[in-house]
Design an enzyme around this catalytic site. Structure first.
Site, PDB file in Angstrom:
ATOM      1  N   HIS A 201      -0.689   1.099  -0.256  1.00 41.42           N
ATOM      2  CA  HIS A 201      -1.304   1.636   0.956  1.00 41.42           C
ATOM      3  C   HIS A 201      -0.312   1.614   2.117  1.00 41.42           C
ATOM      4  O   HIS A 201      -0.427   2.410   3.051  1.00 41.42           O
ATOM      5  CB  HIS A 201      -2.542   0.822   1.347  1.00 41.42           C
ATOM      6  CG  HIS A 201      -3.689   0.978   0.409  1.00 41.42           C
ATOM      7  ND1 HIS A 201      -3.828   0.213  -0.719  1.00 41.42           N
ATOM      8  CD2 HIS A 201      -4.746   1.827   0.429  1.00 41.42           C
ATOM      9  CE1 HIS A 201      -4.932   0.563  -1.358  1.00 41.42           C
ATOM     10  NE2 HIS A 201      -5.501   1.542  -0.695  1.00 41.42           N
ATOM     11  N   ASP A 271      -3.960   9.047  -6.657  1.00 42.89           N
ATOM     12  CA  ASP A 271      -4.476   8.135  -5.650  1.00 42.89           C
ATOM     13  C   ASP A 271      -4.403   8.879  -4.309  1.00 42.89           C
ATOM     14  O   ASP A 271      -3.868   9.998  -4.212  1.00 42.89           O
ATOM     15  CB  ASP A 271      -3.669   6.838  -5.639  1.00 42.89           C
ATOM     16  CG  ASP A 271      -4.483   5.637  -5.164  1.00 42.89           C
ATOM     17  OD1 ASP A 271      -5.530   5.847  -4.503  1.00 42.89           O
ATOM     18  OD2 ASP A 271      -4.078   4.496  -5.447  1.00 42.89           O
TER      19      ASP A 271
END
Length: 372
Positions: A201, A271
């Site tokens: 992230h 993702d």
């Protein structure tokens, strides 16, 4: 009978080609949004069947009833044979977008340590039944990463275990339960995020394991998913043995390893393309094109609706300009549509209150309390 001149026919064909490209571009995107109502632009894409699906987060969820109403409103006019994918990350433990009264599961590591595969399947079945009652038809679970690095900041207890066999046994049991409950599963994060020491992230992890190690540890759970789990999500991780690009954007990882070698024929999700592991180097329009080129089928853009619109336009223009890309986009759309067709075959949902109070839910609560 209507007769069209050459000029009119050319305009007609051009219009149809544009409509088809809009449909193809949207059919490979799942997007997120802010707030507890679906934005008008996203509703328009849904109505015109130019969006594969939506993903929900805590920011979208007040409670189960509000969420069910929001999903039902978004789905009005949707093709029942190719329903909108309504997705969520509801793993258990710290990754849970829904709170009570949806069942609260422990981290998957805790669930697997109990050592009862029937209980793991029951947990998936109860969760699937309750999510299905709300209107969810795809859960981004199970995590098939093997937890081999105690310093891993993002996986850890989300994994079912520290060995491939633990992950295989309990991951497939959980997926089976989800399917029995009426929700499709998605295995993540291919080819393995369990040994990283960086959270994708926030930055791009790099793993330097040789192929023998990958074959022994990271890859077996994903090999086990073939023919059982209908979709797989990629990892924004560089595997130096395979490629210098992140796995999500690597044809060597997606097309060669996952498709050709492992033989996975289902849908491949990226993702979130907004994660810094890729977004610090690529604009979403660039990473989306590269992901389709690599062999991915469904592009996740989890927050930015405006960026989703730009990505759609970029895919259209790239397909118009490059026949090879257009062919890859069509192949991705076909697999994305096949996943939506599977969603159409799920058993009918039961009422939410029945799902919350059914015998399986009560038994799961009792067994989890007894094992705590």
């Amino acid at each position: 009978m209507l007769h069209l001149g050459r000029g009119s026919l050319a305009v007609f064909n051009r219009k149809n080609a544009v409509i088809e490209l809009e449909r193809l571009a949207g059919s490979v995107i799942v997007c997120g949004f802010a707030g507890r109502e679906v934005p008008a632009e996203v509703r328009g894409w849904i109505t015109s069947d130019t969006l594969a699906g939506v993903i929900l987060f805590k920011r979208n969820i007040e409670d189960a009833v509000q969420t069910a109403d929001m999903i039902a409103a978004a789905n009005r006019g949707d093709d029942s044979e190719r329903p909108l994918l309504v997705c969520v990350d509801q793993e258990g433990g710290r990754v849970a977008r829904f709170g009570p009264p949806i069942v609260e599961l422990p981290p998957m590591r805790t669930l697997a340590r109990i050592g009862d595969l029937d209980l793991t399947a029951l947990a998936g079945r109860v969760l699937g039944r309750q999510l299905h009652a709300v209107g969810i038809n795809l859960d981004f679970a199970p995590v098939l990463d093997v937890d081999t690095n105690p310093a891993n900041p993002v996986i850890g207890d989300r994994a079912f275990g520290t060995t491939p066999q633990q992950v295989i046994d309990h991951g497939l049991a959980f997926a089976r339960g989800l399917h029995e409950g009426g929700v499709l599963s998605c295995a993540k994060h291919f080819p393995g995020h369990g040994d990283t020491d960086v959270d994708s992230h926030h930055a791009l992890p790099v793993l330097r394991h040789g192929r023998a190690r990958l074959n022994d540890v990271e890859l077996p759970p994903f090999r086990s998913a073939v023919g059982t789990i209908p979709s797989i999500m990629t990892a924004h991780v560089v595997f130096e043995e395979l490629d210098s690009a992140p796995a999500t954007l690597s044809a060597a990882v997606v097309r060669e390893l996952l498709r050709h070698e492992i033989g996975f024929e289902g849908a491949v999700f990226t993702d979130d393309l907004e994660m810094k592991a890729v977004s610090e180097q690529y604009r979403i329009e660039e990473s989306g094109v590269l992901a389709i080129e690599a062999g991915c089928d469904i592009l996740l853009v989890c927050s930015d609706v405006e960026a989703t619109g730009r990505l759609r336009e970029t895919l259209i223009h790239e397909a118009e300009a490059t026949p090879g890309f257009a062919a890859k986009l069509r192949a991705a759309s076909t697999r994305a549509d096949a996943l939506r067709n599977q969603a159409a075959q799920l058993p009918p949902a039961i009422g939410l209150q029945n799902a919350l109070d059914d015998p399986d839910a009560r038994r799961l609560r009792e067994e989890l309390e007894a094992s705590a």
